[in-house]
Design a protein around this motif. Structure first.
Motif, mmCIF file in Angstrom:
data_model
loop_
_atom_site.group_PDB
_atom_site.id
_atom_site.type_symbol
_atom_site.label_atom_id
_atom_site.label_comp_id
_atom_site.label_asym_id
_atom_site.label_seq_id
_atom_site.Cartn_x
_atom_site.Cartn_y
_atom_site.Cartn_z
ATOM 1 N N VAL A 143 73.692 28.411 78.128
ATOM 2 C CA VAL A 143 72.858 27.226 77.963
ATOM 3 C C VAL A 143 73.743 26.050 77.531
ATOM 4 O O VAL A 143 74.473 26.164 76.535
ATOM 5 N N GLN A 144 73.673 24.949 78.277
ATOM 6 C CA GLN A 144 74.437 23.759 77.905
ATOM 7 C C GLN A 144 73.896 23.193 76.598
ATOM 8 O O GLN A 144 72.745 22.785 76.514
ATOM 9 N N ALA A 145 74.744 23.197 75.583
ATOM 10 C CA ALA A 145 74.339 22.663 74.287
ATOM 11 C C ALA A 145 74.294 21.141 74.340
ATOM 12 O O ALA A 145 75.202 20.516 74.888
ATOM 13 N N PRO A 146 73.251 20.529 73.772
ATOM 14 C CA PRO A 146 73.217 19.068 73.684
ATOM 15 C C PRO A 146 74.266 18.601 72.667
ATOM 16 O O PRO A 146 74.730 19.390 71.835
ATOM 17 N N PRO A 147 74.627 17.313 72.709
ATOM 18 C CA PRO A 147 75.699 16.805 71.839
ATOM 19 C C PRO A 147 75.511 17.111 70.354
ATOM 20 O O PRO A 147 76.482 17.442 69.665
ATOM 21 N N GLU A 148 74.287 17.026 69.843
ATOM 22 C CA GLU A 148 74.084 17.273 68.416
ATOM 23 C C GLU A 148 74.357 18.723 68.026
ATOM 24 O O GLU A 148 74.799 19.012 66.917
ATOM 25 N N VAL A 149 74.113 19.664 68.954
ATOM 26 C CA VAL A 149 74.404 21.073 68.680
ATOM 27 C C VAL A 149 75.914 21.301 68.742
ATOM 28 O O VAL A 149 76.482 21.980 67.873
#
Length: 158
Positions: A143-149
């Motif tokens: 799963v592509q993590a969003p920037p905050e993750v």
């Protein structure tokens, strides 16, 4: 081993399948106290799932409680109780490119939007002659993590 151009950050989700998601909800929602944050139904993917969550912010882990739309059709989301494990990755396209070059087999479908809105792809549970590295019977979702993750995990693991 060649340099790995991506990082697996942590667990994004676990998906649990059964013939009756209400029985799954009794344990995960009523007994464990997870919040139901959404629902996803797909005839094509033969799934009716409740999306639950534990934790919060970038460290929230999704727990998907899945039942088939039609128990006689494929994919049979209920035949493997632990359906799949989802892992956050910081750069999904680079991970797929690099892992494929190392002989990792991916399931059909490529990178696409998942039920939670993130780009996803699946490692195949079994290798084959062309791509001999599989997940040894476990379906794994990247799963592509969003920037905050990505940023939150980088603070934990500099």
């Amino acid at each position: 081993m060649p340099h790995r151009p991506f990082k697996i950050l942590g667990i994004q989700q676990i998906a649990i399948g059964g013939t009756d998601k209400q029985k799954l909800r009794t344990l995960w929602v009523d007994m464990f106290g997870l919040d139901v944050t959404g629902n996803f139904v797909s005839e094509r993917e033969n799934v009716d799932e409740d999306i639950c969550a534990m934790g919060s912010g970038p460290f929230k882990v999704e727990v998907d409680l899945m039942q088939p739309v039609d128990p006689e059709k494929k994919p049979a989301v209920h035949t493997t109780p632990l359906n799949h494990v989802g892992l956050w990755v910081d750069d999904l396209p680079r991970a797929v490119e690099w892992l494929s070059a190392q002989g990792v087999r991916f399931a059909p479908g490529g990178i696409r939007k998942g039920a939670a809105g993130y780009d996803i792809t699946f490692l195949h549970p079994k290798g084959n002659d062309e791509f001999p590295i599989g997940a040894e019977g476990v379906l794994i979702e990247l799963v592509q993590a969003p920037p905050e993750v990505v940023e939150a995990f980088s603070r934990l693991n500099p």
